[in-house]
Design an enzyme around this catalytic site. Structure first.
Site, PDB file in Angstrom:
ATOM      1  N   ASP A   1      -0.115  -7.655   1.858  1.00  0.00           N
ATOM      2  CA  ASP A   1       0.356  -6.278   1.746  1.00  0.00           C
ATOM      3  C   ASP A   1       1.884  -6.258   1.727  1.00  0.00           C
ATOM      4  O   ASP A   1       2.537  -5.993   2.733  1.00  0.00           O
ATOM      5  CB  ASP A   1      -0.199  -5.462   2.925  1.00  0.00           C
ATOM      6  CG  ASP A   1       0.093  -3.982   2.799  1.00  0.00           C
ATOM      7  OD1 ASP A   1       0.556  -3.558   1.730  1.00  0.00           O
ATOM      8  OD2 ASP A   1      -0.154  -3.254   3.788  1.00  0.00           O
TER       9      ASP A   1
ATOM     10  N   HIS B   1       0.820  -1.217   0.000  1.00  0.00           N
ATOM     11  CA  HIS B   1       0.000   0.000   0.000  1.00  0.00           C
ATOM     12  C   HIS B   1       0.851   1.263   0.000  1.00  0.00           C
ATOM     13  O   HIS B   1       0.340   2.355  -0.201  1.00  0.00           O
ATOM     14  CB  HIS B   1      -0.991  -0.009   1.170  1.00  0.00           C
ATOM     15  CG  HIS B   1      -0.400   0.295   2.513  1.00  0.00           C
ATOM     16  ND1 HIS B   1      -0.168  -0.674   3.462  1.00  0.00           N
ATOM     17  CD2 HIS B   1       0.005   1.452   3.075  1.00  0.00           C
ATOM     18  CE1 HIS B   1       0.340  -0.118   4.549  1.00  0.00           C
ATOM     19  NE2 HIS B   1       0.456   1.181   4.343  1.00  0.00           N
TER      20      HIS B   1
ATOM     21  N   SER C   1       4.734   2.650   7.480  1.00  0.00           N
ATOM     22  CA  SER C   1       4.285   1.395   6.885  1.00  0.00           C
ATOM     23  C   SER C   1       5.411   0.855   6.033  1.00  0.00           C
ATOM     24  O   SER C   1       6.222   1.618   5.493  1.00  0.00           O
ATOM     25  CB  SER C   1       3.065   1.607   6.010  1.00  0.00           C
ATOM     26  OG  SER C   1       1.893   1.533   6.757  1.00  0.00           O
TER      27      SER C   1
END
Length: 522
Positions: free
Chosen positions: A170, A119, A282
């Protein structure tokens, strides 16, 4: 559910709807024009009932996300996680430098590959993949340091199984335009190793450059480190709550977290506050093990508000191993540097302790050899490190006391062996072997009678043979009593818990038995 980071300026902000993960509201990062939100990690403690001024309380599972929050961690130091890298927006870097340009984290797993979250590089609505020319990879712990170097990216490859709405799988691999050979890499955890590392309660570490303010946006130049604990799968997809150090966390149900591709983890401070990943990194690493046994076991992905009633959620690396291997990002290698060895002479033996070199190589076995330089006879021993450990010990036995041996060692795996260490001289001597405590009997009035097995003098008369008791983690309150005919009486002991052992000595050295816990009762 908000993802944990800030996207490059070329990616439009997106929001999930319904029961799928929701990204946070766009924020301005460090006063720059980067406003779309995709990925992050922040490490500062926050009481769960307190929200930043003017912002909402944590959202319910599946609802639109609350505004960003933060969690407390420790400031990292140079060289602590050399494979931790910041992802930088290339255009912002050219104008404002690395501090303003950092938007996600990643992990150098080979000299040419960085593993991050999908992402971070995939537009949520369109599925468009960020162009490699828009991303730079930084190397260094301080984003404001003039010594921070950057490397271009030649390819961006998200997992073909990545599901944008649910955050399943992810993970993405960034291929570097040039190899980085002077920075240590971190091996991704393989499916074969998973059972040993992914035990509920395992201690983990997470690191990144995320927001560290509870009432605004404050980003550190030097990365922060958070200590986490791995939660059971029943909390990460089974909906069950989990209590960590007296702090209760709620669980994600099967409609929220996919246990096959996700891990859940969080931490607590001594004051009972929650430690969690949040906005800023992230794609950054979750690390288990130390030294050569360290592994990349998770990737910062998303959470139900930061430091909330829920744990953070991380991509489960072993589930993505095939994809990583296909991209050349999970290539195991043999040990390339000799281990460190320590030798301790014993009676007719030499004990050898190994520590694997932190070279990123896989170590399956250690081996040591004691060579008699006169006869040319070599005697060996072997040791296997425990999962998640980079140390082990073995004993070379059947040696002659008084003979000077040359001891060498190496580490090995099915892929190959390390170089051999330099030789270390060691001479076995008849040190004693301490007996064992068999029984501790309370006699009242602070007196305890110990029954022990006989200590072996190995041909050199004992100069001491006694039972020693001490308060755990303290050098005070030590009690000792000589052993006569297998019995030792210790007096003046308090009604507390002691650690007790047999200690035997002769002119060549001292030996102690395994310790036992003795709780004295009046």
């Amino acid at each position: 559910r908000p993802a944990r980071g800030i996207s490059p300026g070329n990616i439009d902000p997106m929001v999930h709807g319904g029961g799928s993960p929701t990204y946070r509201d766009p924020v301005t990062r460090r006063g720059s024009a980067l406003t779309s939100l995709l990925c992050a990690l922040a490490l500062t403690a926050l009481t769960v009932s307190i929200a930043p001024s003017g912002q909402a309380q944590p959202a319910a599972v599946g609802s639109p996300a609350a505004a960003p929050r933060v969690i407390n961690g420790d400031t990292g130091v140079a060289g602590q996680f050399p494979y931790l890298v910041p992802l930088l927006d290339a255009r912002t870097y050219a104008k404002e430098g690395a501090f303003q340009a950092q938007f996600c984290g990643g992990t150098l797993t080979t000299p040419t590959t960085v593993v991050t979250a999908a992402h971070c590089v995939v537009a949520e609505e369109s599925g468009e993949v960020t162009d490699p020319s828009d991303i730079l990879i930084g190397f260094g712990h301080d984003l404001k340091s003039p010594g921070l170097r950057v490397v271009a990216v030649s390819a961006v490859t998200p997992s073909p199984a990545y599901q944008r709405r649910s955050a399943i799988n992810d993970v993405a691999v960034l291929t570097l335009a040039e190899p980085v050979t002077d920075v240590p890499t971190l091996l991704p955890l393989s499916p074969e190793e998973a059972a040993a590392y992914l035990t509920p309660g395992a201690v983990l570490q997470v690191a990144g450059w995320g927001n560290v303010s509870t009432d605004g946006r404050q980003f550190p130049a030097i990365f922060k480190v958070g200590n986490l604990v791995l939660f059971p799968d029943s909390t990460c997809g089974g909906g069950e709550s989990f209590v960590l150090n007296g702090v209760k966390f709620l669980g994600f149900g099967p409609g929220d977290a996919d246990v096959a591709s996700m891990l859940c983890a969080a931490g607590t401070t001594a004051a009972g506050k929650r430690v969690d990943s949040c906005q800023g990194d992230s794609g950054g690493p979750v690390i288990a093990g130390t030294g050569a046994a360290a592994r990349l076991i998770g990737i910062v992905s998303w959470g139900e508000a930061c430091a909330s009633d829920y744990p953070g959620v991380y991509t489960r690396v072993p589930a993505e191993y095939s994809f990583l291997a296909e991209q050349g990002a999970a290539t195991a290698k043999p040990p390339t540097v000799a281990p460190a060895i320590t030798v301790t002479p014993a009676s007719g033996a030499i004990d050898v302790s190994f520590t694997a070199a932190a070279d990123g190589g896989v170590v399956a076995t250690f081996a040591a050899t004691a060579l008699d330089p006169v006869t040319g006879v070599a005697t060996n021993c072997f040791a296997t490190p425990a999962p998640g450990k980079s140390t082990a010990t073995c004993s070379i036995v059947g040696l002659a006391n008084g003979t000077a041996y040359q001891v060498t060692g190496f580490s090995g795996s099915p892929l190959g062996n390390s170089p051999v260490t330099a030789a270390v001289a060691a001479t076995p001597v008849p040190v004693p072997v301490a007996g064992d405590i068999r029984r501790a009997k309370m006699l009242g009035g602070g007196k305890v009678r110990f029954t022990v097995t006989a200590s072996q003098d190995n041909g050199a008369a004992l100069t001491a043979n006694r039972v020693v008791c001490q308060v755990p983690r303290s050098d005070r309150g030590v009690k000792a009593g000589a052993i006569t005919d297998g019995v030792a009486n210790l007096t003046g002991m308090r009604a507390i818990k002691y650690v007790c052992f047999v200690q035997a000595a002769n002119e060549f050295g001292t030996d102690s038995s395994d310790a036992v816990i003795v709780k004295v009762r009046r």
